[in-house]
Write a protein that holds these residues in place. Sequence first.
Motif, PDB file in Angstrom:
ATOM      1  N   ALA A  82      21.416   8.702 -10.042  1.00  9.71           N
ATOM      2  CA  ALA A  82      21.437  10.099 -10.480  1.00  9.71           C
ATOM      3  C   ALA A  82      22.786  10.458 -11.090  1.00  9.71           C
ATOM      4  N   VAL A 138      19.469   5.667  -5.136  1.00 13.00           N
ATOM      5  CA  VAL A 138      18.911   6.750  -5.950  1.00 13.00           C
ATOM      6  C   VAL A 138      20.017   7.724  -6.354  1.00 13.00           C
ATOM      7  N   ALA A 139      20.905   8.056  -5.418  1.00 12.80           N
ATOM      8  CA  ALA A 139      21.998   8.983  -5.724  1.00 12.80           C
ATOM      9  C   ALA A 139      22.951   8.386  -6.754  1.00 12.80           C
ATOM     10  N   SER A 165      18.616   5.767  -0.344  1.00 12.98           N
ATOM     11  CA  SER A 165      19.199   7.067  -0.713  1.00 12.98           C
ATOM     12  C   SER A 165      20.459   6.868  -1.543  1.00 12.98           C
ATOM     13  N   THR A 219      16.857  10.655 -13.448  1.00 10.88           N
ATOM     14  CA  THR A 219      16.270  11.644 -12.544  1.00 10.88           C
ATOM     15  C   THR A 219      16.014  10.974 -11.193  1.00 10.88           C
ATOM     16  N   PRO A 220      15.953  11.762 -10.113  1.00 14.32           N
ATOM     17  CA  PRO A 220      15.650  11.146  -8.811  1.00 14.32           C
ATOM     18  C   PRO A 220      14.337  10.373  -8.816  1.00 14.32           C
TER      19      PRO A 220
END
Length: 221
Positions: free
Chosen positions: A192, A188-189, A185, A197-198
């Motif tokens: 971003a 990915v964040a 998480s 993009t996620p």
Amino acid sequence: MSVPTKSPGDPGKTRRSHARANRARILDAAVTAFIADPDASMDDVARSAGVVRRTVYAHFPSREALVEGIADEASAALVAAMGDEAQQPDRPDLAVAVMALRTWPIGDRFRMLLSFARRELGEQRIHDLLGVVRDRDVRVVDHGQRSGVFSSYLSPTVLVALAESMTMTLLDQANSGEVQDSGESFAVAYLAVLGLTPADGARVVDEARHWLREHPDVPKS
């Protein structure tokens, strides 16, 4: 005339080794004790470490010194987890994901720093703690912007600062049980924030997990 032989072993070295082992045991016990109770006493830490109170004070003369010791340990663990900069992937998005997956376990282990070290040591100490990885992050983000992989809506320094604030938020959420993965998480964040993009970020994180499996000699945590 015979020359006296030296007895095997070095008592001084043995004592230093024993002291280092005690210090490490105390720090591990302190992390565990403070996670369970941020107001844990030095006596609680001594009991958790299986040493007498005097031993704790021999290494850390005050609670503040003990918390500083934990912060120093976290800083050293971050440096070790990052590994050699020359060993990181050349592709900037993959490099960011690899760094995120390597360092999240360190933040996760020491996340109790957020709950009481801010109060006892101050926000600046937490900021300084992250400084050991900040310069490398900025270089990677700058490379990603120049190569067109990352967005350029903010400077690399500002984007890394945003990512650090996000890290604090995610670790707070890990404290409350809202984030329970192994850093995916976070990775990915982070991507971003840098403009992916996620869905693209998740794909890069999958690549990063594969990259880490293919490079077992590079520290992961």
